[in-house]
Design a protein around this motif. Structure first.
Motif, PDB file in Angstrom:
ATOM      1  N   THR A 160      41.447  51.019  37.945  1.00  0.00           N
ATOM      2  CA  THR A 160      40.475  50.223  37.500  1.00  0.00           C
ATOM      3  C   THR A 160      40.535  49.365  36.308  1.00  0.00           C
ATOM      4  O   THR A 160      39.860  48.203  36.148  1.00  0.00           O
ATOM      5  N   MET A 161      41.210  49.912  35.264  1.00  0.00           N
ATOM      6  CA  MET A 161      41.552  49.194  34.179  1.00  0.00           C
ATOM      7  C   MET A 161      42.372  48.212  34.324  1.00  0.00           C
ATOM      8  O   MET A 161      42.122  46.876  33.927  1.00  0.00           O
TER       9      MET A 161
ATOM     10  N   VAL B 223      38.772  44.683  41.995  1.00  0.00           N
ATOM     11  CA  VAL B 223      37.892  45.671  41.391  1.00  0.00           C
ATOM     12  C   VAL B 223      36.967  46.441  42.132  1.00  0.00           C
ATOM     13  O   VAL B 223      36.862  47.512  42.187  1.00  0.00           O
ATOM     14  N   LEU B 224      36.678  45.919  43.358  1.00  0.00           N
ATOM     15  CA  LEU B 224      35.790  46.543  44.011  1.00  0.00           C
ATOM     16  C   LEU B 224      36.363  47.695  44.909  1.00  0.00           C
ATOM     17  O   LEU B 224      35.938  48.800  45.321  1.00  0.00           O
TER      18      LEU B 224
ATOM     19  N   LEU C 268      39.942  29.526  41.415  1.00  0.00           N
ATOM     20  CA  LEU C 268      38.785  30.232  41.964  1.00  0.00           C
ATOM     21  C   LEU C 268      39.391  31.180  43.034  1.00  0.00           C
ATOM     22  O   LEU C 268      38.671  32.461  43.067  1.00  0.00           O
ATOM     23  N   TRP C 269      40.685  30.874  43.857  1.00  0.00           N
ATOM     24  CA  TRP C 269      41.084  31.935  44.578  1.00  0.00           C
ATOM     25  C   TRP C 269      41.626  33.366  43.686  1.00  0.00           C
ATOM     26  O   TRP C 269      41.146  34.461  44.187  1.00  0.00           O
ATOM     27  N   PRO C 270      42.252  33.222  42.651  1.00  0.00           N
ATOM     28  CA  PRO C 270      42.669  34.492  41.890  1.00  0.00           C
ATOM     29  C   PRO C 270      41.275  35.157  41.489  1.00  0.00           C
ATOM     30  O   PRO C 270      41.365  36.454  41.368  1.00  0.00           O
ATOM     31  N   ILE C 271      40.109  34.628  41.183  1.00  0.00           N
ATOM     32  CA  ILE C 271      38.970  35.336  40.922  1.00  0.00           C
ATOM     33  C   ILE C 271      38.572  36.100  42.083  1.00  0.00           C
ATOM     34  O   ILE C 271      37.961  37.208  42.169  1.00  0.00           O
ATOM     35  N   ILE C 272      38.465  35.527  43.259  1.00  0.00           N
ATOM     36  CA  ILE C 272      38.086  36.129  44.530  1.00  0.00           C
ATOM     37  C   ILE C 272      39.007  37.476  44.797  1.00  0.00           C
ATOM     38  O   ILE C 272      38.664  38.442  45.202  1.00  0.00           O
ATOM     39  N   GLN C 273      40.453  37.140  44.574  1.00  0.00           N
ATOM     40  CA  GLN C 273      41.392  38.295  44.631  1.00  0.00           C
ATOM     41  C   GLN C 273      40.926  39.423  43.637  1.00  0.00           C
ATOM     42  O   GLN C 273      41.029  40.530  44.058  1.00  0.00           O
TER      43      GLN C 273
END
Length: 474
Positions: free
Chosen positions: A146-147, A305-306, A295-300
């Motif tokens: 998670t970290m 994280v989820l 923006l794609w790295p943020i989606i990944q």
């Protein structure tokens, strides 16, 4: 020791796993920094240079993991985590100060940074597994993952927020800001206690009892100290001194192969090709600029994280081998299907591969990504745990280094779908390895795993110990 009495169990677990933030941030930050660095230094046709700049951290981590694992057996997990945090601060700042067109300088500094990254990847799982009770070890050890993914998501967000800076300032600031989580880690770990198993191994029983008292009931702490002492005495009688050669000793070899094999497969499956190069993958698929695809790295990162949070919920409810089997199978198909569909459908949507990669990331995030470090933290016997964890970490980083270095070179010489199909085959081979070589460890104490885990072939031949070792219904 009075200061240690004030440390809560939540504080211990949080900062015990916080080291994952360091190499999670560094894994992610280059994803956004690379397009700006590529433009600033004119590296568009320099696939090998891009590969080395990207993978320099992984090359250093190969040695950092092995070195830290050995030194932690002598000096303690806590002190080595502190040392890795200081090296990380220094390396991050030096990356941001790279001279223009200084590719060799940047590669060398990122190798130095990799020493700290590799150390954290080896030390954090070992530290967390030695503090966590058996019933919660999967969940608490999963905090490391998670970290890691939180660090990756943080770096993706930072990259996105800094993308409008002048390109030379953008990538330098992105890389230098990695020093901030390392500073937080250093001051947090200053208050952490040492691992109780390390303390007992070095004759400091009362300190170990005090540390276990923070996170166990008095009765549980007494029983665990007695169990650890008994195991330590048995190890001392059989091997007064251990070395790297001990890892190949007959009584350890099976568990070492299992732990090191899982760690190696996790990276050779190609995950870091996505995490490092997703903007370039999108550019290759769509023709749009990589710097406009941040923006794609943020989606990944959100998916990661989820997935890690999902793992915390299911970690101790499903067997390790079952999760690795399901995850590895879906991951392999996610890589293989785009190549198959592109062969069958001439005008297939180029973004299809990105959708399948998102499916890969989703299943990776709650299976192979966290479980690798859970298994590395819990499968090795006490006498060789530091060294074996270091070797497993090194093999993991060898895979990460190879993927980071070779992916841009491979995609320059063959279609992306073919490269990912190779990773898909490796994913399926990883599933076969798990079914053949990895014992089930869920819900078992570290000492029980060491005492009762036998090779599958041997257990099947004797018919003994099947419930303790590989009962899939537990």
């Amino acid at each position: 020791m009075e200061q240690e009495k004030k440390v809560s169990s939540r504080f211990i677990y949080f900062f015990g796993s916080f080291g994952g933030i360091l190499f999670g941030y560094d894994i992610g930050v280059m994803t956004g920094a690379l397009p700006f660095l590529q433009s600033d230094w004119g590296l568009y046709d320099e696939a090998a240079v891009i590969g080395w700049v990207t993978s320099g951290v992984m090359f250093g981590a190969i040695f950092g993991g092995a070195l830290a694992g050995q030194l932690s057996d002598r000096f303690g997990r806590r002190k080595m985590i502190l040392a890795s945090a200081l090296v990380f601060v220094l390396g991050s700042i030096l990356c941001g100060m790279a001279p223009h067109d200084g590719a060799l300088y940047l590669v060398l500094v990122r190798i130095l940074l990799g020493l700290a990254v590799g150390a954290a990847s080896a030390l954090v799982p070992a530290y967390m597994s030695e503090l966590a009770p058996a019933r919660l070890r999967g969940r608490l050890s999963g905090l490391n993952q998670t970290m890691i993914v939180s660090g990756m998501l943080l770096s993706y967000i930072v990259d996105f927020l800094l993308k409008d800076l002048p390109e030379t300032w953008a990538w330098r600031t992105m890389l230098a800001m990695a020093a901030l989580p390392a500073i937080v880690l250093y001051f947090g770990v200053l208050r952490l206690p040492e691992s109780p198993r390390f303390l007992i191994k070095h004759g400091r029983e009362q300190e170990a009892l005090r540390v276990l008292g923070y996170i166990r009931s008095p009765q549980e702490a007494q029983r665990e100290v007695a169990t650890i002492k008994d195991m330590a005495r048995r190890e001392e009688r059989s091997a007064a001194r251990t070395s790297f050669a001990s890892l190949l000793d007959g009584k350890y070899r099976y568990l070492v192969i299992a732990g090191v094999g899982v760690a190696a497969f996790q990276q050779f499956q190609g995950a870091n090709a996505i995490f490092y190069y997703i903007p370039l993958i999108v550019e290759n698929a769509t023709g749009n600029s990589a710097s406009s695809a941040l923006l794609w790295p943020i989606i990944q990162g959100v998916i990661l994280v989820l997935g890690s949070l999902l793992f915390l919920l299911i970690a101790d409810k499903f067997n390790r081998r079952l999760l690795l089997t399901v995850g590895g199978t879906v991951m392999g198909l996610s890589f293989l299907l785009p190549a198959l569909l592109n062969t069958l459908i001439a005008d297939a949507d180029p973004m299809m591969i990105v959708i399948f990669l998102s499916i890969y990331v989703a299943f990776y995030s709650f299976t192979w990504a966290p479980l690798t470090w859970v298994i590395v933290g819990e499968i090795f016997p006490l006498a060789i745990r530091g060294r074996a964890s270091g070797v497993a970490s090194s093999f993991n980083w060898i895979g990460s280094f190879a993927v980071g270095l070779l992916f841009p070179i491979m995609t320059a010489s063959m279609p992306q779908e073919a490269v990912f199909a190779i990773f898909g085959v490796i994913c399926l081979l990883g599933v076969i390895f798990v079914r053949a070589r990895v014992p089930e460890t869920r819900g078992r104490s570290l000492e029980d795993i060491e005492t009762n885990s036998l090779p599958i072939r041997g257990a099947a031949a004797t018919g003994a110990g099947t419930v303790n070792q590989f009962d899939e219904s537990r």
